[in-house]
Every structure is written in C-alpha cells, then in structure tokens.
Design an enzyme around this catalytic site. Sequence first.
Site, PDB file in Angstrom:
ATOM      1  CD  GLU A  14      66.035  -9.645  88.833  1.00 41.40           C
ATOM      2  OE1 GLU A  14      66.622  -9.521  87.747  1.00 41.40           O
ATOM      3  OE2 GLU A  14      66.040 -10.696  89.480  1.00 41.40           O
ATOM      4  CG  ASP A  87      64.283 -13.012  88.351  1.00 41.83           C
ATOM      5  OD1 ASP A  87      63.115 -12.718  88.659  1.00 41.83           O
ATOM      6  OD2 ASP A  87      64.757 -12.808  87.220  1.00 41.83           O
ATOM      7  CG  ASP A  89      68.814 -16.286  89.254  1.00 42.89           C
ATOM      8  OD1 ASP A  89      68.820 -15.202  89.866  1.00 42.89           O
ATOM      9  OD2 ASP A  89      68.671 -16.353  88.023  1.00 42.89           O
ATOM     10  CD  GLU A  91      72.440 -11.929  86.455  1.00 40.47           C
ATOM     11  OE1 GLU A  91      72.809 -10.924  85.833  1.00 40.47           O
ATOM     12  OE2 GLU A  91      72.232 -13.028  85.920  1.00 40.47           O
ATOM     13  CE1 TYR A 311      63.797 -16.439  87.237  1.00 41.00           C
ATOM     14  CE2 TYR A 311      65.300 -18.119  88.059  1.00 41.00           C
ATOM     15  CZ  TYR A 311      65.072 -16.840  87.583  1.00 41.00           C
ATOM     16  OH  TYR A 311      66.109 -15.961  87.467  1.00 41.00           O
ATOM     17  NE  ARG A 313      68.411 -16.170  83.555  1.00 40.46           N
ATOM     18  CZ  ARG A 313      67.603 -15.135  83.387  1.00 40.46           C
ATOM     19  NH1 ARG A 313      66.635 -14.917  84.257  1.00 40.46           N
ATOM     20  NH2 ARG A 313      67.749 -14.319  82.364  1.00 40.46           N
ATOM     21  CG  HIS A 359      64.698 -23.061  90.845  1.00 44.00           C
ATOM     22  ND1 HIS A 359      65.193 -22.212  89.906  1.00 44.00           N
ATOM     23  CD2 HIS A 359      64.955 -22.504  92.037  1.00 44.00           C
ATOM     24  CE1 HIS A 359      65.743 -21.173  90.505  1.00 44.00           C
ATOM     25  NE2 HIS A 359      65.610 -21.335  91.794  1.00 44.00           N
TER      26      HIS A 359
END
Length: 848
Positions: A14, A87, A89, A91, A311, A313, A359
């Site tokens: 990203e 990433d 997740d 999103e 990570y 989130r 996670h």
Amino acid sequence: MSPEAKETALVIVESPAKARTIGKYLGRGYAVEASVGHVKDLPKKDLGVDPDDGFETRWEVIRGKGKILKELRKKARKADSVILATDPDREGEAIAWHVADELGIQKDPERFRRVQFREITRAAVEKALREPARLDMHKVEAQQARRILDRLVGYKASPFLWGPIMPGLSAGRVQTVALRLICEREDEIRAFQPVEYWSITAHLAPDAEPFQAKLQTVDGGGTGPDQTATLGTEDAAASVMADLEGLPFRVAEVRRKERRRKPSPPFTTSTMQQEAAKRLRFPARMTMSTAQRLYEGADLGRRGTVGLITYMRTDSTRVSTGAAAEAQRWVRERFGPTYAPRGPVSWGGKKQKGAQEAHEAIRPTDPSIHPDEVARHLGSAEARLYRLIWLRFVASQMSPMVFDTTTVDFHLEGKETGRKYVFRSRGSVVRFPGFSKLYQDTLETGERKGMDGLDPLPDLAEGDEPEVGSLEPKQHFTQPPARFSEASLVKEMEKQGIGRPSTYAQTLSTIQDRGYVELEERRFVPTALGDTVAKLLVRVFPDLFDVEFTSRMEDELDRVEHGEVPWKTVLEDFYPGFRARLEAGKRDSDTIVKELLAAEGESCEKCGRPMMVKWNRRGRFLGCSGYPECRSVRSMDGEEMEGEGELGTHPESGTPVLLKSGPYGPYVQLGEAGEGEGKPRRSSLPDGVEPGDVTLELAVKLLSLPRVLGTDPESGDEVKAGLGRYGPYVNRAREYRSLPNLEKAFDVTLEEALELLAQRKGPAVLKELGPHPKSGEDVVILDGRYGPYVTDGKTNASLPKGAEPDSIVMEEAVKLLAARKTRGRRGGGGRKKKGGSSRGRSRKGKGS
C-alpha cells in the site's frame, strides 16, 4: 513461490515506505511497488449504488490513481506473477482485490497470489512469500458491504440536515452514534442536580504514625461514595459527632490478605489509542499514523531497515511464544529470574466481542531492540510511542505484583443514642513490585486507584487503642458524570460495539473536523451545531443511530467476513427499513425541525411568527420560521446584525442597495424581490470583511462581480473576474486562477487575466507549517496528484500512509524532508514532482 525463485515477481503493497522496507529484504527477481492506498472507490458526485438492482455498485478509479495503475499494469505484464501484499485486514483485502481486478485477475487468476505481513521483518517477509494464498473474498465483501452501508446512510440521511440547519453537513453511520454518546453525556451533565452529603473521618495516631479511619456504616446501614457511610445534612453529621465525642477507638478486627495483580496484556488497537491519549496526549489519529510508520519500518543504522512493531490494527492480545521468550530473557538479564514467570505468557484465551482478526497483539517485532537504541533514529512521536508499546509488551511478560492489604475496623457505640458505628481504615504494602518495576497503566481523573495504591497502616492488633487526634466532618456534593476524553470515548465505543477499533481514529477526527464537537481540557464538548445535528438525526432515524442497532450491524459485517451470510443479504435486510424511515422522515421532518429548532419565546418583529435557530458559516442566528416569505434575521443575542438594512441607492439604477444576512452569511443585495420578477442581484461578503465595514461604494463594487473583461482571442471564450467561495478569481470557460486580493477583482485587465490563465495551476495548500528551523524556507503541505506531500520549495516528501495533513507538525515534516533528501542523494537525485515548489493555493470560483 520461495524468495530464492528466479522468475520475476511484482509485489504490491500500500505505502511507498512499506515498499522501500520490503524491497531491501528481497533480492533480484522481485519488484516492489505501492498502490498508495485505495485505487478505486464509489463515485464522489453520486450514490454509485442501485438498491433496486441487487445493490449493483459502480467502483471508479480514484482521481490521481490512473497513472499509478498504468505503471502497475506495465510492470505486471513483465512479471511472471503478481503478489498482493497489502495490509492484513478487510480494507487491505479490498485494496488488493481492486488492484488485482485492474491488473487482470479475471483473465489469469493463477498469476495472482495473496501474502500477508503481520510484521515487516526479513524473516516474516520470507516466511509469507513461502506460503502464498488466494484473496479472501469474504473479507473483500465485508469491507465493500461496510462501504456501501456507509454510502447509503451518508447520501440518504445527510440531506435531512441541509435545509433546516446548513448545507454541507454530514451524517455518518458510526460517527453520528459517537456524537450521540457525547451529546447525551452532556445532557446528563446539564440535567444533573448535585446532592449534598457529609462524611466523618477520624484522625488517629498510634506511636506518632498518623493514619485515618472513615465512618463506614451506621447501624449496619449502606455505604455511599468511596465505600463510606454518608450523612445527608450538616445537622445529621453534627448529631453523629456529638454521639461520638470522647469515645475511644478500640481495634475490633484486623484482616490481612496477600493480593496479586497481573500485568495488563499487550496492546490492541483500542487500548493503544487509550493509553497513548492518557500518557502521551496523542489524538487517536496521531497514534494510528505514528504506529503505521513504526510498522512500515525505520532505518536503524547497523541493524538496517526494520519494521519495529507488528500490525497496528488488531483486536487480539495473543503473542507468539518466541517474542514472549525473548522479552522474558531481557527481563531476567535486567531484573533477575524472579521477575519473569516460568514460561512465556501467550495472552490467548477467549476472543473479545467483535474481534476481527487472528492477529497478534501490537508488540515490538524484536523485543531486544530497546527504546533507547532506536530513539536517535526516530522522530519524537515515533520514539515515544515505540517506548510505550515496548514497555507494555515486556511488562506483560513479567511476574505479578504482590502486595499485602490490611483492613482495620473500629466498632463504636454512641454514648447518647446507643447507635452502632463502624469506622474502617485500609492500607497496603508492596512486597514484590513485579511488572510495576517497569510499567504502570496511566489513570485519568475520576478513575479509581487499586488497593495497591493505598498508604501502609501501622502495625495494629485487636484491642489496640490508637490516640484520637480529631474527628473531621466534611461536606461533599455528588458530581455529574465526566465528559468523554478520547481515551474514555474509545473505551465506551469498544464496550458498546460501535464501529471497530480500526475506525475510531477517523470517527473522532470527523466529528471534530465537522465542527460537531470541541475539546475543552482534553474532554469532548458538543457544539450547538453538533448537538442539533445529533438530536435531529436521532429523532428522524431513531433506529438507525441507535447504539444497539449499530453494534448489531457490526456483528453482521463480521458474519460476512466469516462466510456465514452473503453480503447482499445484510444489505437486503437493512435497506427496506431504512427506506421506510427515509419516507417517514420526509413526512415528519418539518414538524421535528420546528420543534427542535424553535427559539423559546422569540417571535419575528416583522410578521410575528416564531423565530428558529439557524446556522451559517459565521455561526448561529435567529431566522423567521416563515422563510422565504419573511426573511427577518437576528443575531443570537437578540440584536440585529450590525449595519443591516439599506446602505443607499445604486448610482446607476437608483435601486436601493441592502445589507442582509441569510443561511450562508451576510450579503449585499440590489433591491427587494418583487412579484413575478427574478431573484435580485446578490453578492456574499468576502472573508475578512465584517458587515459593519461595508459601505455603499464597496457594496456597489461587489454587485458588479462577476464582470466580463473581454474575449480570449485564441479560444473565443469570455474572460471574467469574480468572487467565489475561495476568494477572488479570473476564469475562462472551466479554468480558474486566484487573484491576490479583492481589489484586483475590480481592476484586473484582460491582458493580466490571460497571463494568469496561461500559468499552470499549482497544487492546493492543505496546511502551512511556517519557516523551516534550519533553512528558513516556508514549509507547507500540498495536495498533489498522488496525495498530500510536504515541501520546503526544494524537496518534496509524501506523507506516510494514513497520515492526515492536519496531524503533521513541523518536527515530523522536517524529518520527512530530511529522509527524502537522503534517499535522493543515494539514488542519484530524485526527480522533482511537477509543481512541487508552488505554494499558491488553487482556487475555484462560483462557476466550478
């Protein structure tokens, strides 16, 4: 595909920072590129979703991302495989899907692989590349369902705010519920009636070691605040004082107990935001953008470029045994073997409500990297947050704190009434500090200390009679609930299941940026605008902006992610009720608006109808409920706007020139509207011009805009000068250029305008930071084709992924510029972005 494979692979992440870090770990045969966040989204100017056609959705390439996709397609054609490493997740999965869709996954799905890095270290990257998988379409669908839900709510509900309050206001599925929490807490505070109560404290001193005992019960009666008995009036307290006067305090019972307190688990997204707010005073948005930079990696000198944290989130507190063992090794070396328990603590167990991912918790990727070692390589914000994450994680692998508590009770019998009184004293002594030697959680005002925070008591035994120094009555009043801080609001949102921790930072930023709330002493206070927005939306949509409904919708999105329910089913269950509520809202909104916005006891001086509270860009005012038939307005203090009324007669037409105030602020107008005639000519006052400063001469000039300067000899288009939302401008067809000041709009010539229009338009200025501390050059944040970037006129540096321009301070900007300059030297000098040195604001006028 293993990292040693010889065929060419295109790895797509990203952010450019992440791409640089990963690129250093991978050898020949790999090209690492960045999508720079999302590449596709719903269209900006229309709904983009058709609820009547199976929720058919139109995803469009985001403006500025076309060139990025073109480069990715070019590199993908040369590669044997495409590795999607966005990433880990929802999103990130959606971004990966949109990129893959643009690069041809539909035609050749076997070329595409999905890998996830939950930490950006060489070992983690190489391991992920050895274990590629396919895109998780359930995650993609869950994210797209969330986006569609938010779009439907935002586009359909927001217009209910525009007419009665002010155009441009927004309703949000999650943000409105967060705002509702703040407003309802404020309502509780306003409605709160303090209640008087009295406490009695005995000051005792055996062997010159003073301590206190508080009245606990009277005749076995209940307890009040602080677990002590309360007396309702001063007379009641005086009666008890008289009843106890001169009585000895004999120890009736002593209870001693060993207690243990375990360390807190390592951070989740929510707890990191809460602790950073309390300890570091970081807004949630700053915490997340800083954590993003730590995750993506930093150059640590001899260690090379390293991703410093896992990570950021995550809802999980689980940690790997390897990282836990490494932390315990450091603890044993630093404090000794008694400070580390036997074996690593995994912090697994029951998954909390709404947890999305499997996670790990947020932890240092390598616990052996001490905060002191990295501080000189990081900016201040990064260094402070890394220290906090490191301390919390290492402390979570330490032994419990052990302390002894002592509770001493004194039983007294009133000498006049015979009533039974119990006074109680509590104390504690830390026997073994355990994790507290390294780290203690931060408490906010109003949060209770634990038993381990008490002072120690003298050594007392049953029958002892410490000397009574005095009995002290004290008046108190009950306190209203505290306003939400960022930390306590995040905690409440997580508790209620409102949104998800990864969305909290954006939610809190949005309600502040919209002017719905303000921070006073680091606590949220709703503005009059925010309070009205919340109440209106809750009245029109009582179910949609209900805490329980919002939480239940998050659970449904989780079910989509887990493959338990199709994404369209969630939307199909939601939309009919929402549409019915929209239709009912349209029927009832006028009544609701007049009820909510009616100014109590205020009536129009011109027509006698009730006045209503209204807003414009300058704030609140009172406007007649008979608008537009009656246009009477007053400021909120009941006086008319300064200078409002007739300014004089127009020198050419002889028509009266009027100064008025409307929903969009003060303006000048040529004459009154007549029957069967069009709207009279108007002009808003420009920024910086107050109503009291408006003269007839200035009003006439303003009413002359826009004025035609002539015709462009090349295109044949008219060239005009005017005054728009962003200030004075010249324009030709759909091209606009800003003028330096208002006076220039009245005297700019055709030749000057054509010269301005011939200049290339520069990027808009998003934030001015001031002079560079070393060079003195002005440092600004501009809105570039590929997103916001910081520049000093010589060097341009992109903002980190997820960083908001408003959150960047000079210290961070200087570091970004220095890092970009260093990379440019190493790479033979980076190509300068077009327009990078421009600091002029690109503005559009009324015609845009």
